[in-house]
Design an enzyme around this catalytic site. Structure first.
Site, short mmCIF file in Angstrom:
data_model
loop_
_atom_site.label_atom_id
_atom_site.label_comp_id
_atom_site.label_asym_id
_atom_site.label_seq_id
_atom_site.Cartn_x
_atom_site.Cartn_y
_atom_site.Cartn_z
N ARG A 18 1.10 -9.84 2.38
CA ARG A 18 1.32 -9.43 3.77
C ARG A 18 0.69 -8.08 4.10
NH1 ARG A 18 7.63 -10.10 3.98
NH2 ARG A 18 7.32 -10.07 1.74
N GLY A 83 9.79 -15.41 -9.99
CA GLY A 83 10.96 -14.78 -9.38
C GLY A 83 11.37 -13.49 -10.07
N SER A 394 -25.92 35.70 14.13
CA SER A 394 -25.61 34.38 14.69
C SER A 394 -26.78 33.43 14.52
CB SER A 394 -25.30 34.52 16.18
OG SER A 394 -24.13 35.26 16.35
C1 UD1 Z 1 14.47 -9.40 -3.16
C2 UD1 Z 1 15.92 -9.80 -3.45
C3 UD1 Z 1 16.74 -9.67 -2.18
C4 UD1 Z 1 16.65 -8.28 -1.63
C5 UD1 Z 1 15.20 -7.86 -1.42
C6 UD1 Z 1 15.14 -6.39 -1.10
C7 UD1 Z 1 15.83 -11.47 -5.24
C8 UD1 Z 1 15.93 -12.89 -5.55
N1 UD1 Z 1 15.94 -11.15 -3.94
O1 UD1 Z 1 13.95 -10.35 -2.25
O2 UD1 Z 1 18.09 -10.01 -2.44
O3 UD1 Z 1 17.37 -8.18 -0.41
O4 UD1 Z 1 14.43 -8.08 -2.62
O5 UD1 Z 1 13.82 -6.01 -0.75
O6 UD1 Z 1 15.68 -10.65 -6.11
N2 UD1 Z 1 8.40 -9.54 -8.28
C9 UD1 Z 1 7.83 -9.72 -9.51
N3 UD1 Z 1 7.71 -10.98 -9.98
C10 UD1 Z 1 8.13 -12.07 -9.30
C11 UD1 Z 1 8.71 -11.88 -8.03
C12 UD1 Z 1 8.84 -10.59 -7.54
O7 UD1 Z 1 7.44 -8.75 -10.17
O8 UD1 Z 1 7.99 -13.19 -9.81
C13 UD1 Z 1 8.54 -8.17 -7.76
C14 UD1 Z 1 7.73 -7.90 -6.51
O9 UD1 Z 1 6.45 -7.32 -6.84
C15 UD1 Z 1 8.59 -6.88 -5.77
C16 UD1 Z 1 10.01 -7.24 -6.22
O10 UD1 Z 1 9.88 -7.97 -7.42
O11 UD1 Z 1 8.32 -5.56 -6.20
C17 UD1 Z 1 10.79 -8.04 -5.17
O12 UD1 Z 1 10.15 -9.29 -4.95
P1 UD1 Z 1 10.10 -9.96 -3.53
O13 UD1 Z 1 9.44 -11.28 -3.66
O14 UD1 Z 1 9.60 -9.02 -2.51
O15 UD1 Z 1 11.68 -10.23 -3.27
P2 UD1 Z 1 12.37 -10.46 -1.88
O16 UD1 Z 1 12.14 -11.85 -1.43
O17 UD1 Z 1 12.00 -9.37 -0.94
MG MG Z 2 10.36 -7.91 -0.84
#
Ligand code: UD1
Ligand code: MG
Length: 449
Positions: A18, A83, A394
């Site tokens: 994004r 995840g 100047s």
């Molecule tokens: C996550 C939380 C949510 C919270 C929100 C806050 C979970 C399931 N959900 O959702 O409850 O309100 O953050 O911002 O945890 N990442 C990895 N590997 C992965 C997936 C993610 O390293 O496989 C990292 C991303 O780079 C990021 C962080 O984990 O730094 C959060 O991942 P993101 O996908 O943004 O989670 P949200 O859907 O925002």
């Molecule tokens: Mg996030």
């Protein structure tokens, strides 16, 4: 007492699509440095025993960015982004069998402050020994954030992701920031039980709360401020985060005795270093690497980067100071003066419309309006040296390499290509011809008498 061991895990494997950028999300700058470094700096104040950075495949620039950081992070690659729970699992070698706490932070949540991180750790180390302490907050718009579901006694029962939540759960305004402090002994056991049978088909770290409760353990929430826990997912978020950070920098400067005439228009870098009794006008920008000593005035619309300003100097308005510049004590740099890689000694003045590049300007020298150091011949850069007390007329062009001696003078409009000895006058302009009465003769109408 045995020290409480802390393993910090920074999750940064997400693609950040994004952001609409080829630069990995966590490398986007905040306060002039990549947001990941901002977070690492805060983390280092919590002094984790071990730090682990989880990145994705093809994210070498991310691991490279922190390779030399004092936290000496271990880097693990999450080959498939399955995840947040899975991301913590790929780092399990670093906490399996440990006592203490695993502190999980997100690479895209860089505005966390040291006191908040410390409070989170204190709650985790309190007598109740909660299995998981979640940093919660009440966002202005709960949107996609996970909802924290509490029981009647104010204890955390579970976290429900927005996509999996019932409408009743969605009405819950206390949300998950994602930052958690977790009992290290229990965590591997909880991770083993994670499933991906949810709306996103991911292994959610958030599910560990419910699993810990099933084990008879308690979980707690510490409420934080939205300004600290906002996640950065887009350029709009990035700009909002920059705004929050700049507000902090301005407060810090003013609390340290700096006068800001219009604080909201002054931009600082993470490393801007300002002395006492410094006064800064509206619309001043500090890039990286600026140090300003006591009693300096910086007037409006000045732009400084990689510069040291010594005490008593006056800068601007509309001055541009580029990297490698030293402005000596009580020196004056005025409007539309650009200085690069140059030493301006104490008491020297360049008050109007000049370019000074790759130069040494001696004490109390005066640089006249429109002076240019011609430092670049199209192939290489050369030095200009101007002696103490010299007076550069100047509109002088100083064709480098060239030296103007101590106390020497150049005539206005001169192009100086050869060294000028101490105390000499150098003038290179053509002499002035005067034709008396020429103007009115030219203007006399013809054939009208
Ligand atoms: C996550 C939380 C949510 C919270 C929100 C806050 C979970 C399931 N959900 O959702 O409850 O309100 O953050 O911002 O945890 N990442 C990895 N590997 C992965 C997936 C993610 O390293 O496989 C990292 C991303 O780079 C990021 C962080 O984990 O730094 C959060 O991942 P993101 O996908 O943004 O989670 P949200 O859907 O925002
Ligand atoms: Mg996030």
């Amino acid at each position: 007492m045995k020290k409480h061991r802390t393993v910090a895990i920074v999750l940064a494997a997400g693609l950040g699509t994004r952001m609409g950028s080829t630069l990995p999300k966590v490398l986007h700058p905040l306060g002039g440095r990549p947001m990941l470094l901002q977070l690492f700096e805060t983390l280092s104040n919590v002094q984790p025993d071990t730090t682990v950075l989880v990145t994705g495949p093809d994210m070498d620039p991310v691991s490279g960015m922190v390779a030399n950081h004092k936290l000496k992070p271990n880097v693990v690659i999450q080959e498939e982004r399955l995840g947040t729970g899975h991301a913590v699992t790929v780092a399990r070698n670093f906490f399996e069998g440990n006592t203490g706490t695993v502190l999980v932070v997100y690479g895209d949540t860089p505005l966390l402050t040291v006191p908040t991180m410390q409070s989170l750790m204190s709650v985790r180390q309190s007598n109740e020994n909660p299995a998981v302490v979640v940093l919660g907050f009440r966002p202005s718009e709960a949107g996609e954030y996970g909802r924290l579901i509490m029981d009647n006694h104010g204890s955390l029962q579970k976290i429900v992701e927005a996509k999996d939540a019932s409408s009743e759960e969605l009405n819950q305004l206390l949300c998950n920031s994602g930052i958690m402090a977790i009992d290290a002994i229990l965590l591997p056991f909880l991770l083993d039980q994670l499933k991906n049978d949810n709306a996103k088909g991911e292994y959610y770290l958030t599910d560990i709360v419910e699993l810990a409760i099933l084990e008879g353990r308690s979980c707690a929430v510490l409420e934080g401020d939205e300004n600290e826990v906002m996640g950065i997912n887009s350029k709009v978020d990035l700009a909002a985060a920059e705004g929050i950070l700049q507000k902090r920098y301005r407060q810090r400067a003013m609390n340290a005795g700096v006068t800001l005439l219009d604080p909201s228009t002054v931009f600082f870098s993470w490393d801007t270093n300002l002395g006492r009794n410094v006064s800064i006008g509206p619309n001043v920008y500090f890039g990286q690497g600026v140090t300003v000593d006591d009693d300096v005035e910086i007037h409006s619309f000045s732009h400084l980067e990689g510069t040291k300003v010594y005490s008593g100097a006056v800068i601007g308005p509309f001055a541009r100071l580029r990297p490698g510049t030293d402005i000596g004590r009580d020196a004056h740099i005025g409007n539309f003066v650009e200085i690069k890689n140059s030493v301006i000694s104490s008491g020297a003045k360049a008050n109007h419309l000049s370019y000074i590049g790759d130069a040494k300007v001696g004490q109390n020298a005066n640089i006249g309006a429109g002076t240019i150091t011609c430092n670049y011949d199209g192939q290489k850069k050369s030095m200009t040296e101007i002696g103490a007390g010299a007076f550069i007329g100047s509109n002088t062009s100083l064709v480098a390499p060239v030296k103007v001696g101590v106390g020497a003078v150049t005539g206005a409009g001169s192009v100086i290509t050869k060294d000028v000895e101490d105390d000499a006058l150098a003038v290179t302009r053509g002499s002035q011809n005067v034709v008396p009465g020429w103007a009115s003769r030219r203007q006399k109408p013809k054939g009208n008498d």
